[in-house]
Design a protein around this motif. Structure first.
Motif, PDB file in Angstrom:
ATOM      1  N   MET A  53     -24.979 -68.697  -7.795  1.00 12.29           N
ATOM      2  CA  MET A  53     -24.314 -67.809  -6.835  1.00 12.29           C
ATOM      3  C   MET A  53     -23.846 -66.535  -7.529  1.00 12.29           C
ATOM      4  SD  MET A  53     -24.007 -69.045  -3.733  1.00 12.29           S
ATOM      5  CE  MET A  53     -24.402 -70.576  -2.942  1.00 12.29           C
ATOM      6  N   LEU A  88     -26.743 -64.308  -8.230  1.00 12.83           N
ATOM      7  CA  LEU A  88     -27.212 -63.607  -7.033  1.00 12.83           C
ATOM      8  C   LEU A  88     -26.333 -62.401  -6.729  1.00 12.83           C
ATOM      9  CD1 LEU A  88     -28.223 -66.441  -4.558  1.00 12.83           C
ATOM     10  CD2 LEU A  88     -29.644 -64.552  -5.358  1.00 12.83           C
ATOM     11  N   SER A  89     -25.035 -62.603  -6.840  1.00 10.86           N
ATOM     12  CA  SER A  89     -24.151 -61.514  -6.442  1.00 10.86           C
ATOM     13  C   SER A  89     -24.121 -60.405  -7.489  1.00 10.86           C
ATOM     14  CB  SER A  89     -22.758 -62.068  -6.132  1.00 10.86           C
ATOM     15  OG  SER A  89     -21.835 -61.601  -7.057  1.00 10.86           O
ATOM     16  N   ARG A 142     -15.761 -58.824  -0.068  1.00 10.45           N
ATOM     17  CA  ARG A 142     -16.407 -60.057   0.375  1.00 10.45           C
ATOM     18  C   ARG A 142     -15.439 -60.986   1.083  1.00 10.45           C
ATOM     19  NH1 ARG A 142     -18.816 -61.036  -5.309  1.00 10.45           N
ATOM     20  NH2 ARG A 142     -19.495 -63.071  -4.601  1.00 10.45           N
ATOM     21  N   ARG A 194     -14.925 -61.386   4.184  1.00  7.34           N
ATOM     22  CA  ARG A 194     -15.583 -62.072   5.282  1.00  7.34           C
ATOM     23  C   ARG A 194     -16.477 -63.200   4.758  1.00  7.34           C
ATOM     24  NH1 ARG A 194     -17.371 -61.450  10.648  1.00  7.34           N
ATOM     25  NH2 ARG A 194     -15.980 -59.880  11.417  1.00  7.34           N
ATOM     26  N   GLU A 195     -17.182 -62.886   3.664  1.00  7.54           N
ATOM     27  CA  GLU A 195     -18.024 -63.922   3.047  1.00  7.54           C
ATOM     28  C   GLU A 195     -17.180 -65.131   2.654  1.00  7.54           C
ATOM     29  OE1 GLU A 195     -20.373 -62.723  -0.389  1.00  7.54           O
ATOM     30  OE2 GLU A 195     -20.101 -64.715  -1.281  1.00  7.54           O
ATOM     31  N   VAL A 234     -16.427 -67.112   5.691  1.00  8.57           N
ATOM     32  CA  VAL A 234     -17.591 -67.894   6.130  1.00  8.57           C
ATOM     33  C   VAL A 234     -17.752 -69.127   5.254  1.00  8.57           C
ATOM     34  CG1 VAL A 234     -20.096 -67.888   6.347  1.00  8.57           C
ATOM     35  CG2 VAL A 234     -18.789 -65.896   7.076  1.00  8.57           C
ATOM     36  N   ARG A 235     -17.669 -68.921   3.946  1.00  9.24           N
ATOM     37  CA  ARG A 235     -17.830 -70.047   3.025  1.00  9.24           C
ATOM     38  C   ARG A 235     -16.781 -71.120   3.295  1.00  9.24           C
ATOM     39  NH1 ARG A 235     -21.229 -69.320  -1.368  1.00  9.24           N
ATOM     40  NH2 ARG A 235     -22.045 -67.213  -1.626  1.00  9.24           N
ATOM     41  N   LYS A 236     -15.557 -70.673   3.545  1.00 10.79           N
ATOM     42  CA  LYS A 236     -14.505 -71.655   3.816  1.00 10.79           C
ATOM     43  C   LYS A 236     -14.775 -72.379   5.124  1.00 10.79           C
ATOM     44  CE  LYS A 236     -10.737 -70.425   0.987  1.00 10.79           C
ATOM     45  NZ  LYS A 236      -9.285 -70.395   0.872  1.00 10.79           N
ATOM     46  N   GLN A 271     -16.368 -69.810  -8.064  1.00 11.22           N
ATOM     47  CA  GLN A 271     -17.412 -68.810  -7.837  1.00 11.22           C
ATOM     48  C   GLN A 271     -17.028 -67.463  -8.454  1.00 11.22           C
ATOM     49  OE1 GLN A 271     -18.355 -68.093  -3.730  1.00 11.22           O
ATOM     50  NE2 GLN A 271     -19.541 -66.272  -4.261  1.00 11.22           N
ATOM     51  N   PRO A 309      -8.732 -68.814   5.878  1.00  8.37           N
ATOM     52  CA  PRO A 309     -10.089 -68.656   6.420  1.00  8.37           C
ATOM     53  C   PRO A 309     -10.135 -67.841   7.714  1.00  8.37           C
ATOM     54  CG  PRO A 309      -9.360 -70.953   6.532  1.00  8.37           C
ATOM     55  CD  PRO A 309      -8.394 -70.221   5.655  1.00  8.37           C
ATOM     56  N   ILE A 310      -9.166 -68.011   8.582  1.00 10.66           N
ATOM     57  CA  ILE A 310      -9.206 -67.289   9.860  1.00 10.66           C
ATOM     58  C   ILE A 310      -9.033 -65.805   9.635  1.00 10.66           C
ATOM     59  CG2 ILE A 310      -8.043 -66.977  12.066  1.00 10.66           C
ATOM     60  CD1 ILE A 310      -7.260 -69.898  11.898  1.00 10.66           C
ATOM     61  N   LEU A 331     -12.082 -64.342   8.154  1.00  9.61           N
ATOM     62  CA  LEU A 331     -13.174 -64.186   9.120  1.00  9.61           C
ATOM     63  C   LEU A 331     -12.953 -62.994  10.048  1.00  9.61           C
ATOM     64  CD1 LEU A 331     -13.976 -67.871  10.083  1.00  9.61           C
ATOM     65  CD2 LEU A 331     -15.587 -66.194   9.176  1.00  9.61           C
ATOM     66  N   ARG A 366     -14.363 -79.859   7.981  1.00 12.68           N
ATOM     67  CA  ARG A 366     -15.234 -78.773   8.464  1.00 12.68           C
ATOM     68  C   ARG A 366     -16.659 -78.955   7.956  1.00 12.68           C
ATOM     69  NH1 ARG A 366     -10.712 -75.404   7.116  1.00 12.68           N
ATOM     70  NH2 ARG A 366     -11.651 -74.703   5.168  1.00 12.68           N
ATOM     71  N   LEU A 396     -24.576 -64.485   5.141  1.00 13.28           N
ATOM     72  CA  LEU A 396     -24.271 -63.772   3.901  1.00 13.28           C
ATOM     73  C   LEU A 396     -25.450 -62.861   3.564  1.00 13.28           C
ATOM     74  CD1 LEU A 396     -22.494 -66.436   1.713  1.00 13.28           C
ATOM     75  CD2 LEU A 396     -21.674 -65.078   3.634  1.00 13.28           C
ATOM     76  N   ARG A 398     -26.560 -61.223   1.035  1.00 17.24           N
ATOM     77  CA  ARG A 398     -27.337 -61.277  -0.199  1.00 17.24           C
ATOM     78  C   ARG A 398     -28.220 -62.517  -0.282  1.00 17.24           C
ATOM     79  NH1 ARG A 398     -23.730 -57.655  -2.905  1.00 17.24           N
ATOM     80  NH2 ARG A 398     -21.952 -59.044  -2.904  1.00 17.24           N
TER      81      ARG A 398
END
Ligand SMILES: Nc1ncnc2c1ncn2[C@@H]1O[C@H](COP(=O)(O)OP(=O)(O)OP(=O)(O)O)[C@@H](O)[C@H]1O
Ligand SMILES: [Mg+2]
Lengths: 389, 242
Positions: free
Chosen positions: A9, A12-13, A293, A295-296, A299-301, A313, A382-383, A386, B81, B95, B97
């Motif tokens: 990960m 990638l980033s 990131r 928002r990312e 999403v992950r959470k 990460q 997380p909310i 998001l 979740r 995401l 990327r």
């Protein structure tokens, strides 16, 4: 998330933003390279100076009268000192004077040192060829000379000088020996001299006064005792502790060492600051990255990433930045140190210790400066993450 | 399956205190397909976040699949979740990327599933939503409808018991929305419990039950007598197979 997955990960980033990744690493690269190069130079300088001081002669004690305090020594004072200080094995007066030496049509300006037969032992400076003059030569004030390598090569261009006759300030001298090569010491070429008996020197340069008196103790352990004894005598005699300087080589060595060690530490500190700046660069970029990131992270959470996963990460990213930057910095630092030693003709010392230190330090920078941004990421709600635009 | 008992959610404190949900009790059975409707600001998203274990109720009790989740800590909620819930968002939230396949793999990554199994399951999920040919595309190379289908594949890949979708068709035109609803109906037929928020009465009519929210309270709960049937348009071979 496994470590392996975390590294994937992070890769990638980081690969997704190559320029930024490179610029962030650059701070660490410069910092680590500076630490290694500067510490190597400092250690190299320390070794250089130490070996030069050692080349003066082991356990050498130099007694220098202070002209400004009106104190001057003659050749006889050397004998007096020898008689009064039993800890000393050998004592030798030294008369120093600039002279012009000539062989055939070649002349060369150099320094003559009027010394005694003890010179090779006291200065730890043996002859390579021929012989040194004897006590009898000193007694007789014989016109004999022993040449330093530089003088010999200037006058004789590679010919064997032993047995030939040169003139010094117009007076004929027979060359009876050639000294070994000693090299430079503290900015002085030690091979640029002619040694003649001190008695001859008195006559040649018409002086009764010596520049210094050299001595060596009977054993290395007695050096400090001898120095103390000498200082006592002069203090008593002149009522002034500035009148005569008594300097032992081992003292000089420790003084020089403490100076160069301070210098090395200072260089390391300067380099360390640049590494710190590199670390702050990482922290800065990681904070920007966390914000970008948000928002990312949300999403992950939502997909089930735990606090630890997010922390890991971002931490992997910053450790990667610092670690790879550190390795590149080490290569550049070692290369730089070698380059400088090549250019300056200076022996730099790249120690395993400094390399290891720089690497551990840069990894610690990665963890240390990455931790706070990573924790901010991990602790995001997380909310709210998001909802972040 | 979903059992909310007198749930209240209050945001903020003092002057900025907002009661987003007030004394909401809601029961959804396994295999239901429910639409939540209501004006903007009425608390629909708040309700979805609670159901999805993204947040905890201020007061009241939430029992999910027989387990009280209103008092779980953050890590336990993350686990719920990951195992029980699939999210589909209005803005897709892929995401950027990662490519489609990597996006779909994510829930399994956090489940520590080995790579080979992950890739196999993610591919199957993408094929299920008709994107078998687009696995290595990045989100910016996909249309909105395709992105939302990737998001659905991502929500499905971990085989959750509930799929939650907050305005899943809100950013799509009616044709792409129809495709999404077709997939949802298909999934529901296979037994997945589905709760979706929508502003669109027509979208809601695809569900079998409509719940209406107003100012943080439930004000209506009626079955849909004759649910609309979405026509799966994307479907070349997949629909033929189904
Ligand atoms: N994090 C928050 N902090 C404070 N107030 C909030 C927060 N989230 C939501 N609210 C408030 O709670 C109420 C319900 O919000 P919610 O997002 O659930 O509405 P919604 O029904 O989803 O609206 P929309 O249809 O516009 O999405 C609103 O008044 C909103 O301002
Ligand atoms: Mg909403």
């Amino acid at each position: 998330m496994s470590i392996q997955e975390g590294i994937r990960m992070a890769w990638l980033s980081l690969a997704g933003n190559k320029l930024r990744t490179f610029l962030t690493m650059l701070g660490v690269i410069i910092g680590v390279a500076a630490v290694i190069a500067l510490v190597s130079i400092g250690q190299g300088a320390t070794n250089e100076v130490t070996s030069q001081v050692q080349s003066l002669g082991a356990n050498l004690i130099v007694i220098t009268p202070s002209m400004s305090a009106g104190v001057r020594f003659t050749v006889d004072d050397a004998a007096t000192i020898a008689a009064r200080v039993p800890e000393l094995a050998q004592v030798m007066p030294v008369i120093t004077a600039p002279v012009t030496a000539q062989y055939g049509i070649t002349s060369y300006d150099t320094t003559v040192q009027g010394v005694t037969e003890s010179f090779p032992v006291i200065r730890d400076f043996p002859v390579a060829f021929g012989r040194f003059f004897s006590a009898a030569d000193v007694q007789d004030a014989a016109n004999v000379a022993v040449l330093g390598q530089t003088v010999s090569s200037q006058l004789f261009k590679g010919l064997n000088p032993v047995g030939r006759t040169i003139t010094i300030n117009g007076q004929p001298f027979q060359v009876i020996g050639l000294l070994t090569t000693k090299g430079g010491s503290l900015g002085q070429n030690q091979d640029d001299l002619i040694a003649i008996p001190v008695t001859t020197a008195e006559r040649l340069v018409r002086t009764r006064y010596v520049a210094a008196i050299y001595a060596i103790p009977k054993s290395a352990d007695l050096s400090a005792v001898a120095v103390g004894h000498l200082e006592n005598i002069f203090q008593h005699q002149y009522q002034n502790d500035q009148a005569v300087a008594v300097l032992a080589q081992d003292q000089l060595l420790s003084t020089v060492n403490s100076v160069t060690t301070t210098l090395t530490l200072m260089l390391a500190a300067i380099a360390g600051i640049s590494l710190l700046v590199g670390g702050i660069g990482i922290m800065n970029i990681m904070l920007v990255s966390v914000t970008e990131r948000t928002r990312e992270i949300g999403v992950r959470k939502a997909l089930g990433a735990r606090r630890r996963d997010v922390l890991q990460q971002f931490l992997v990213e910053s450790v990667f930045l610092a670690g790879v930057g550190g390795v590149i910095g080490i290569l550049l630092g070692v290369g730089g140190a070698l380059l400088i030693s090549g250019l300056a003709g200076w022996a730099t010392r790249v120690s395993v210790g400094s390399v290891l230190l720089a690497f551990v330090f840069s990894a610690a920078v990665g963890v240390g400066f990455g931790l706070w941004p990573a924790m901010r990421a991990a602790n995001l709600n997380p909310i709210e993450a998001l909802r972040y635009e | 399956m979903i059992d909310l008992q007198h749930v209240t959610k209050i945001y903020g404190q003092g002057d900025v205190r907002v009661t987003a949900l007030e004394d909401v009790s809601l029961h959804v059975e396994r295999g239901e397909m429910v639409a939540i409707m209501g004006p903007s600001g009425s608390g629909k998203s708040t309700l979805m976040n609670l159901i999805g274990c993204l947040d905890r109720p201020t007061t009241g009790k939430y029992v999910l699949a027989g387990r009280d989740v209103s008092t779980l800590n953050d890590n336990q909620l993350a686990r719920v979740r990951n195992r029980e819930i699939g999210f589909v968002f209005q803005t897709f939230n892929l995401l950027p990327r990662l490519n489609a396949l990597q996006n779909v793999e994510l829930p399994l990554v956090y489940r520590r599933e080995p790579r080979a199994a992950r890739v196999r399951k993610a591919m199957a999920a993408l094929e299920m939503v008709g994107l078998g040919e687009r696995m290595h595309h990045h989100p910016n190379q996909l249309s909105g409808g395709q992105q939302q289908r990737v998001a659905i594949a991502r929500a499905l890949v971990g085989e959750p018991s509930i799929l939650l979708a907050d305005e899943p068709t809100g950013n799509l035109d009616s044709r792409a929305g129809e495709e999404i609803m077709a997939i949802f109906q298909e999934l529901n037929q296979q037994g997945i419990t589905l709760v979706l928020v929508t502003h669109d009465e027509r979208v809601a009519r695809h569900c079998r039950r409509i719940i209406r929210v107003l100012d943080g309270r439930l004000v209506g709960d009626e079955p849909v007598t004759a649910p609309l049937r979405a026509v799966p348009v994307h479907s070349d071979q997949e629909a033929a197979q189904a």
